[in-house]
Design an enzyme around this catalytic site. Structure first.
Site, mmCIF file in Angstrom:
data_model
loop_
_atom_site.group_PDB
_atom_site.id
_atom_site.type_symbol
_atom_site.label_atom_id
_atom_site.label_comp_id
_atom_site.label_asym_id
_atom_site.label_seq_id
_atom_site.Cartn_x
_atom_site.Cartn_y
_atom_site.Cartn_z
ATOM 1 N N ILE A 32 21.313 68.879 17.620
ATOM 2 C CA ILE A 32 20.892 67.574 17.084
ATOM 3 C C ILE A 32 22.078 66.599 17.040
ATOM 4 C CG2 ILE A 32 19.902 66.390 15.075
ATOM 5 C CD1 ILE A 32 18.362 69.054 14.493
ATOM 6 N N THR A 48 19.604 64.228 7.647
ATOM 7 C CA THR A 48 18.343 64.767 8.183
ATOM 8 C C THR A 48 18.460 66.287 8.301
ATOM 9 O OG1 THR A 48 19.162 64.442 10.428
ATOM 10 C CG2 THR A 48 17.716 62.721 9.557
ATOM 11 N N SER A 49 19.471 66.858 7.625
ATOM 12 C CA SER A 49 19.744 68.287 7.835
ATOM 13 C C SER A 49 19.129 69.168 6.748
ATOM 14 C CB SER A 49 21.246 68.494 7.931
ATOM 15 O OG SER A 49 21.523 69.360 8.992
ATOM 16 N N ARG A 50 19.796 69.274 5.615
ATOM 17 C CA ARG A 50 19.239 70.004 4.473
ATOM 18 C C ARG A 50 19.714 69.309 3.203
ATOM 19 N NH1 ARG A 50 16.103 71.706 7.468
ATOM 20 N NH2 ARG A 50 15.556 73.844 8.002
ATOM 21 N N GLU A 101 13.401 69.525 -2.734
ATOM 22 C CA GLU A 101 12.210 69.052 -2.016
ATOM 23 C C GLU A 101 11.044 70.020 -2.045
ATOM 24 O OE1 GLU A 101 13.881 68.583 2.031
ATOM 25 O OE2 GLU A 101 12.486 70.142 2.662
ATOM 26 N N HIS A 139 10.924 64.944 4.932
ATOM 27 C CA HIS A 139 11.186 65.985 5.935
ATOM 28 C C HIS A 139 10.282 65.792 7.156
ATOM 29 C CE1 HIS A 139 13.287 70.095 6.096
ATOM 30 N NE2 HIS A 139 13.023 69.709 7.324
ATOM 31 N N GLN A 140 10.345 64.586 7.719
ATOM 32 C CA GLN A 140 9.476 64.281 8.854
ATOM 33 C C GLN A 140 10.245 64.113 10.164
ATOM 34 O OE1 GLN A 140 8.175 60.087 7.509
ATOM 35 N NE2 GLN A 140 8.192 59.892 9.715
ATOM 36 N N PHE A 195 11.396 66.082 12.283
ATOM 37 C CA PHE A 195 10.956 66.949 13.401
ATOM 38 C C PHE A 195 9.576 66.559 13.921
ATOM 39 C CE2 PHE A 195 7.408 69.444 11.678
ATOM 40 C CZ PHE A 195 7.458 69.037 10.350
HETATM 41 P P1 NAI Z 1 22.738 73.870 15.745
HETATM 42 O O1 NAI Z 1 22.877 75.282 15.322
HETATM 43 O O2 NAI Z 1 22.481 73.564 17.184
HETATM 44 O O3 NAI Z 1 24.045 73.041 15.311
HETATM 45 C C1 NAI Z 1 24.638 73.127 14.068
HETATM 46 C C2 NAI Z 1 26.107 72.818 14.260
HETATM 47 O O4 NAI Z 1 26.711 72.776 12.978
HETATM 48 C C3 NAI Z 1 26.856 73.880 15.086
HETATM 49 O O5 NAI Z 1 27.566 73.264 16.132
HETATM 50 C C4 NAI Z 1 27.775 74.531 14.078
HETATM 51 O O6 NAI Z 1 28.993 74.977 14.627
HETATM 52 C C5 NAI Z 1 27.987 73.383 13.089
HETATM 53 N N1 NAI Z 1 28.517 73.810 11.809
HETATM 54 C C6 NAI Z 1 28.320 74.978 11.148
HETATM 55 N N2 NAI Z 1 29.011 74.993 9.994
HETATM 56 C C7 NAI Z 1 29.657 73.815 9.930
HETATM 57 C C8 NAI Z 1 30.550 73.244 8.992
HETATM 58 N N3 NAI Z 1 30.944 73.917 7.912
HETATM 59 N N4 NAI Z 1 31.038 72.022 9.239
HETATM 60 C C9 NAI Z 1 30.677 71.343 10.359
HETATM 61 N N5 NAI Z 1 29.856 71.834 11.294
HETATM 62 C C10 NAI Z 1 29.347 73.050 11.085
HETATM 63 O O7 NAI Z 1 21.587 73.254 14.822
HETATM 64 P P2 NAI Z 1 20.719 71.960 15.103
HETATM 65 O O8 NAI Z 1 19.515 72.325 15.884
HETATM 66 O O9 NAI Z 1 21.578 70.877 15.609
HETATM 67 O O10 NAI Z 1 20.216 71.615 13.623
HETATM 68 C C11 NAI Z 1 21.110 71.227 12.603
HETATM 69 C C12 NAI Z 1 20.393 71.263 11.270
HETATM 70 O O11 NAI Z 1 19.360 70.272 11.252
HETATM 71 C C13 NAI Z 1 19.635 72.583 11.007
HETATM 72 O O12 NAI Z 1 20.502 73.544 10.435
HETATM 73 C C14 NAI Z 1 18.562 72.160 10.052
HETATM 74 O O13 NAI Z 1 19.046 72.339 8.730
HETATM 75 C C15 NAI Z 1 18.386 70.668 10.312
HETATM 76 N N6 NAI Z 1 17.064 70.345 10.858
HETATM 77 C C16 NAI Z 1 16.313 69.401 10.211
HETATM 78 C C17 NAI Z 1 15.081 69.030 10.692
HETATM 79 C C18 NAI Z 1 14.261 67.966 10.019
HETATM 80 O O14 NAI Z 1 13.067 67.821 10.337
HETATM 81 N N7 NAI Z 1 14.807 67.183 9.106
HETATM 82 C C19 NAI Z 1 14.503 69.669 11.884
HETATM 83 C C20 NAI Z 1 15.402 70.604 12.527
HETATM 84 C C21 NAI Z 1 16.632 70.936 12.012
#
Ligand code: NAI
Length: 341
Positions: free
Chosen positions: A164, A241-243, A272, A304-305, A307
């Site tokens: 992302i 948009t993460s957690r 949430e 949480h929309q 996605f």
């Molecule tokens: P991903 O696994 O591809 O990327 C996460 C990145 O964060 C990795 O490059 C990792 O090395 C890095 N990371 C881990 N620990 C870290 C730290 N301490 N400091 C900095 N970087 C760190 O995951 P992706 O697909 O990019 O998703 C990221 C987050 O987005 C998910 O964990 C999820 O919580 C959230 N998400 C939210 C959605 C929504 O609808 N709001 C939908 C999908 C994901």
């Protein structure tokens, strides 16, 4: 694909089911032919008792999959916990391993969907299109209070450059921003695309906009707190948009009150699970922090929309079913990022 060597239909039990989950999973089940059982309730210590004769439980972001729930799943002979999302902070992976349960997820269903939502939040907060929409409908054509700023030339800090974060960096580069990034793993591809890798401290100190794209874990919990907020630029924009728990809510409320944080866009919120994915319009909300956040004119909350696109829901259904099929047939998944235990 129908599986030729599994004569008995395997059952998949869904928790936290929304109407759209049913629509997409039923649509794509025609290729897999599983028995599907849908509960709209969240999975937790009480609702786990609803499960009977099921091989797979399919859960979402706010289902509780702790050690106690996992023990009960194992006692009920469940074999697989299939997350229909990317984040897995709500699952006790050690407990799953101990009870010999397989856990899979959908690692990257549509990174663009989330990245585009982060961009939408930035544009809304900056150019106040939500306010303009309502104003014009009431024949108020005044521009007072709608002043924005050029994104071009601003510094944007990205924390977490996975799927992302990468998609977001490409979008924001297109706006002519200077892009800084921090990740625990440096990505040379990002550097080639004109993104500068810097320390977390530099992100905090130099960014006009900070967008969070790292997972929630022990290291990232409350990454945005009193301490990190204190070194940020005045009127910084923060997008999450993460957690939810990446942000210490009471600290950010204080920073908003002081004007330190100029804009906050959150698609996720620490508490949430008691609020999101439900219509509570007739209820008295007991969570004072979310009420306070929603009362600020410079805070945008979506439930949480990020996605929530057609493409993402299609991928979620297909990848989840493919994960389940592989695990039932060979106890493994070729896509290693999808297999957590
Ligand atoms: P991903 O696994 O591809 O990327 C996460 C990145 O964060 C990795 O490059 C990792 O090395 C890095 N990371 C881990 N620990 C870290 C730290 N301490 N400091 C900095 N970087 C760190 O995951 P992706 O697909 O990019 O998703 C990221 C987050 O987005 C998910 O964990 C999820 O919580 C959230 N998400 C939210 C959605 C929504 O609808 N709001 C939908 C999908 C994901």
């Amino acid at each position: 694909m129908k599986h030729p060597i599994l004569p008995i239909k395997s059952k998949v039990t869904f928790f936290s089911t929304q109407i759209y989950d049913k629509v997409f999973f039923e649509k794509y089940n025609t290729d897999f032919d599983y028995e599907l059982d849908f509960f709209d309730t969240q999975l937790n210590e009480q609702t786990v008792k609803l499960i009977s004769n099921t091989d797979v439980v399919c859960v979402f972001v706010n289902d509780v999959v702790n050690a106690s729930v996992i023990q009960q799943l194992a006692e009920r002979k469940v074999r697989i916990i299939a997350l229909r999302c990317a984040g897995f902070n709500n699952v006790d992976l050690e407990a799953a391993k101990k009870h010999n349960l397989k856990v899979c997820r959908v690692p990257a269903y549509s990174p663009e969907a989330v990245a585009e939502h982060a961009m939408a939040m930035i544009l809304t907060l900056n150019r106040k299109t939500h306010k303009a929409y309502n104003r014009v409908r009431e024949q108020n054509f005044s521009l007072n209070g709608l002043l924005g700023f050029d994104l071009h030339g601003k510094t944007v800090g990205i924390i977490g450059t996975g799927n992302i974060g990468k998609a977001f960096s490409k979008i924001i580069k297109g706006f002519g921003c200077k892009v800084l990034a921090f990740d625990i793993v440096t990505d040379s591809e990002m550097e080639k695309n004109g993104v500068t890798s810097v320390s977390l401290e530099t992100i905090f100190k130099e960014s006009d906009i900070i967008s969070l794209h790292c997972p929630l874990n022990e290291k990232t919990k409350h990454l945005i707190d009193k301490k990190s907020l204190s070194i940020m630029k005045d009127h910084v924009m923060i997008i999450n948009t993460s957690r939810g728990a990446l942000i210490q809510t009471s600290d950010v409320i204080k920073a908003l009150k002081k004007g330190k944080v100029g804009y906050l866009g959150i698609d996720v919120y620490e508490q949430e699970e008691k609020l999101f994915f439900r219509d509570l319009s007739e209820d008295i909300i007991q969570d004072d922090a979310i009420q306070r956040l929603m009362s600020f004119p410079n805070v945008l909350v979506t439930a949480h929309q990020a996605f929530f696109t057609n493409e993402a829901l299609t991928q979620i259904a297909l990848v989840t079913f493919n994960n389940i099929e592989s695990l039932l047939a060979q106890n493994d998944i070729d896509n290693k990022a999808a297999l957590l235990v």
